[in-house]
Scaffold this active site. Sequence first.
Site, PDB file in Angstrom:
ATOM      1  N   GLN A 112       0.846  -1.200   0.000  1.00 23.25           N
ATOM      2  CA  GLN A 112       0.000   0.000   0.000  1.00 23.25           C
ATOM      3  C   GLN A 112       0.877   1.244   0.000  1.00 23.25           C
ATOM      4  OE1 GLN A 112      -3.183  -0.763   3.289  1.00 23.25           O
ATOM      5  NE2 GLN A 112      -1.497  -2.167   3.521  1.00 23.25           N
ATOM      6  N   ASN A 113       2.180   1.052   0.154  1.00 24.32           N
ATOM      7  CA  ASN A 113       3.077   2.206   0.243  1.00 24.32           C
ATOM      8  C   ASN A 113       3.272   2.835  -1.129  1.00 24.32           C
ATOM      9  OD1 ASN A 113       3.232   1.524   2.876  1.00 24.32           O
ATOM     10  ND2 ASN A 113       5.287   0.653   2.782  1.00 24.32           N
ATOM     11  N   HIS A 130      -1.632   1.295  -4.357  1.00 27.57           N
ATOM     12  CA  HIS A 130      -2.021   2.706  -4.169  1.00 27.57           C
ATOM     13  C   HIS A 130      -1.154   3.657  -4.995  1.00 27.57           C
ATOM     14  CE1 HIS A 130      -4.036   1.697  -0.032  1.00 27.57           C
ATOM     15  NE2 HIS A 130      -4.751   1.312  -1.074  1.00 27.57           N
ATOM     16  N   CYS A 138      -1.527  11.628 -16.215  1.00 27.84           N
ATOM     17  CA  CYS A 138      -2.541  12.473 -16.855  1.00 27.84           C
ATOM     18  C   CYS A 138      -3.863  11.730 -16.789  1.00 27.84           C
ATOM     19  CB  CYS A 138      -2.160  12.748 -18.303  1.00 27.84           C
ATOM     20  SG  CYS A 138      -3.467  13.593 -19.209  1.00 27.84           S
ATOM     21  N   PRO A 227       4.075  -4.540  15.671  1.00 23.33           N
ATOM     22  CA  PRO A 227       4.102  -4.402  17.134  1.00 23.33           C
ATOM     23  C   PRO A 227       2.708  -4.185  17.728  1.00 23.33           C
ATOM     24  CG  PRO A 227       4.984  -2.425  16.064  1.00 23.33           C
ATOM     25  CD  PRO A 227       4.753  -3.434  14.982  1.00 23.33           C
ATOM     26  N   GLY A 228       1.755  -3.776  16.892  1.00 22.22           N
ATOM     27  CA  GLY A 228       0.390  -3.551  17.380  1.00 22.22           C
ATOM     28  C   GLY A 228      -0.563  -4.616  16.868  1.00 22.22           C
TER      29      GLY A 228
HETATM   30  P1  NAD Z   1      -1.286   2.547   8.815  1.00 24.83           P
HETATM   31  O1  NAD Z   1      -0.627   3.799   9.211  1.00 24.83           O
HETATM   32  O2  NAD Z   1      -2.770   2.455   8.881  1.00 24.83           O
HETATM   33  O3  NAD Z   1      -0.709   1.357   9.747  1.00 24.83           O
HETATM   34  C1  NAD Z   1       0.653   1.211  10.022  1.00 24.83           C
HETATM   35  C2  NAD Z   1       0.847  -0.087  10.784  1.00 24.83           C
HETATM   36  O4  NAD Z   1       2.259  -0.309  10.959  1.00 24.83           O
HETATM   37  C3  NAD Z   1       0.234  -0.097  12.191  1.00 24.83           C
HETATM   38  O5  NAD Z   1      -0.509  -1.281  12.353  1.00 24.83           O
HETATM   39  C4  NAD Z   1       1.467  -0.044  13.126  1.00 24.83           C
HETATM   40  O6  NAD Z   1       1.224  -0.748  14.334  1.00 24.83           O
HETATM   41  C5  NAD Z   1       2.515  -0.734  12.293  1.00 24.83           C
HETATM   42  N1  NAD Z   1       3.916  -0.386  12.589  1.00 24.83           N
HETATM   43  C6  NAD Z   1       4.438   0.762  13.094  1.00 24.83           C
HETATM   44  N2  NAD Z   1       5.784   0.688  13.150  1.00 24.83           N
HETATM   45  C7  NAD Z   1       6.138  -0.535  12.665  1.00 24.83           C
HETATM   46  C8  NAD Z   1       7.371  -1.209  12.454  1.00 24.83           C
HETATM   47  N3  NAD Z   1       8.552  -0.624  12.730  1.00 24.83           N
HETATM   48  N4  NAD Z   1       7.340  -2.461  11.944  1.00 24.83           N
HETATM   49  C9  NAD Z   1       6.173  -3.086  11.651  1.00 24.83           C
HETATM   50  N5  NAD Z   1       4.964  -2.491  11.818  1.00 24.83           N
HETATM   51  C10 NAD Z   1       4.947  -1.241  12.314  1.00 24.83           C
HETATM   52  O7  NAD Z   1      -0.763   2.245   7.345  1.00 24.83           O
HETATM   53  P2  NAD Z   1      -1.308   1.260   6.213  1.00 24.83           P
HETATM   54  O8  NAD Z   1      -1.915   0.069   6.857  1.00 24.83           O
HETATM   55  O9  NAD Z   1      -0.220   1.124   5.231  1.00 24.83           O
HETATM   56  O10 NAD Z   1      -2.528   1.953   5.477  1.00 24.83           O
HETATM   57  C11 NAD Z   1      -2.915   3.274   5.432  1.00 24.83           C
HETATM   58  C12 NAD Z   1      -2.601   4.088   4.173  1.00 24.83           C
HETATM   59  O11 NAD Z   1      -1.424   4.857   4.423  1.00 24.83           O
HETATM   60  C13 NAD Z   1      -2.316   3.422   2.893  1.00 24.83           C
HETATM   61  O12 NAD Z   1      -3.256   3.888   1.976  1.00 24.83           O
HETATM   62  C14 NAD Z   1      -0.906   3.904   2.441  1.00 24.83           C
HETATM   63  O13 NAD Z   1      -0.925   4.166   1.056  1.00 24.83           O
HETATM   64  C15 NAD Z   1      -0.718   5.130   3.226  1.00 24.83           C
HETATM   65  N6  NAD Z   1       0.652   5.546   3.686  1.00 24.83           N
HETATM   66  C16 NAD Z   1       1.791   5.243   2.995  1.00 24.83           C
HETATM   67  C17 NAD Z   1       3.042   5.606   3.491  1.00 24.83           C
HETATM   68  C18 NAD Z   1       4.285   5.252   2.701  1.00 24.83           C
HETATM   69  O14 NAD Z   1       4.243   5.122   1.480  1.00 24.83           O
HETATM   70  N7  NAD Z   1       5.434   5.058   3.375  1.00 24.83           N
HETATM   71  C19 NAD Z   1       3.158   6.288   4.710  1.00 24.83           C
HETATM   72  C20 NAD Z   1       1.958   6.601   5.416  1.00 24.83           C
HETATM   73  C21 NAD Z   1       0.723   6.185   4.882  1.00 24.83           C
HETATM   74 ZN    ZN Z   2      -2.400  13.753 -21.241  1.00 27.34          ZN
END
Ligand code: NAD
Ligand code: ZN
Length: 260
Positions: A112-113, A130, A138, A227-228
């Site tokens: 999802q990142n 995502h 575009c 961790p959660g």
């Molecule tokens: P989220 O923020 O909802 O959840 C993050 C999860 O990671 C939590 O459950 C937390 O307990 C856990 N966590 C925290 N530190 C950790 C570690 N060191 N190791 C393992 N787990 C750890 O994020 P999500 O579930 O990816 O979904 C939410 C939305 O956030 C998505 O749509 C995503 O596209 C977007 N997002 C992306 C980024 C990125 O690209 N780096 C950053 C923030 C949010």
């Molecule tokens: Zn175009």
Amino acid sequence: MRQPHHRRQVVEIADLLKKASSALFITGAGISAESGLPTYRGVGGLYDDRHTDDGIPIEVALSGQMFSDRPEVTWNHLSRLESAVREVAPNRAHRALAQLQRTLTRTLVLTQNVDGLHQAAGSRDLVEIHGNIHRLRCETCGHKDVAHDLAVFREPPACVRCGRPMRPDVVLFGESLPSAELIRLKNELSHGFDIVFIIGTSAGFPYISGPVITASRQGVPTVEINPGETEVSHFVTHRLATHAGPALDAILSAVLDPGR
Ligand code: NAD
Ligand code: ZN
């Protein structure tokens, strides 16, 4: 992995991986936390019951509706995320995952990142469900371009092909998922996997929790590293309640250790 409970689980997971020929790795913001990128929710989350600086909930600021009503609000948040992402590098969790992939015949990383860190760490077989913050798209003709610095644009830049406004190539809240990625994902899931990992995600979306729940119902080993607690914690066969870096490093070492 200091806790003996974790150690035993790591050995079991490594044994399962050695027998497996395919694996699915589902990842979220938590795997990038050790690179210095904050997550949204859960452990270390930015927005637990809180609003953004401008008082707008994050799901609203980063929604398709807001982008069409007040594009500058969404652009501002995305450009901050993009500049944060440009400052960071893959961490040992991204690298260990890429190395684990090399030990298997068939793999898929469903992330999802939008930060591009899996690719930067050398991961192959990646579905960025995502999108990717380093790209512009575009909406009219589908042309894609590299995004160098979103903050320099006062308004969306024009497409070099058709002149219409470009937008960051990411999926905003309330928008549909990219169809090519969805088709690829469904096709991969239809073949099944020998083991499924879910790492660093709150698993709030059905297309993220679904493959884990389905695998667990089919008796396929499932591993959560977080961790959660999350939506899928009660479904998995193995749960490492710890950070992604040390957990994946420990699993990789156990897989590669010829003495075992
Ligand atoms: P989220 O923020 O909802 O959840 C993050 C999860 O990671 C939590 O459950 C937390 O307990 C856990 N966590 C925290 N530190 C950790 C570690 N060191 N190791 C393992 N787990 C750890 O994020 P999500 O579930 O990816 O979904 C939410 C939305 O956030 C998505 O749509 C995503 O596209 C977007 N997002 C992306 C980024 C990125 O690209 N780096 C950053 C923030 C949010
Ligand atoms: Zn175009």
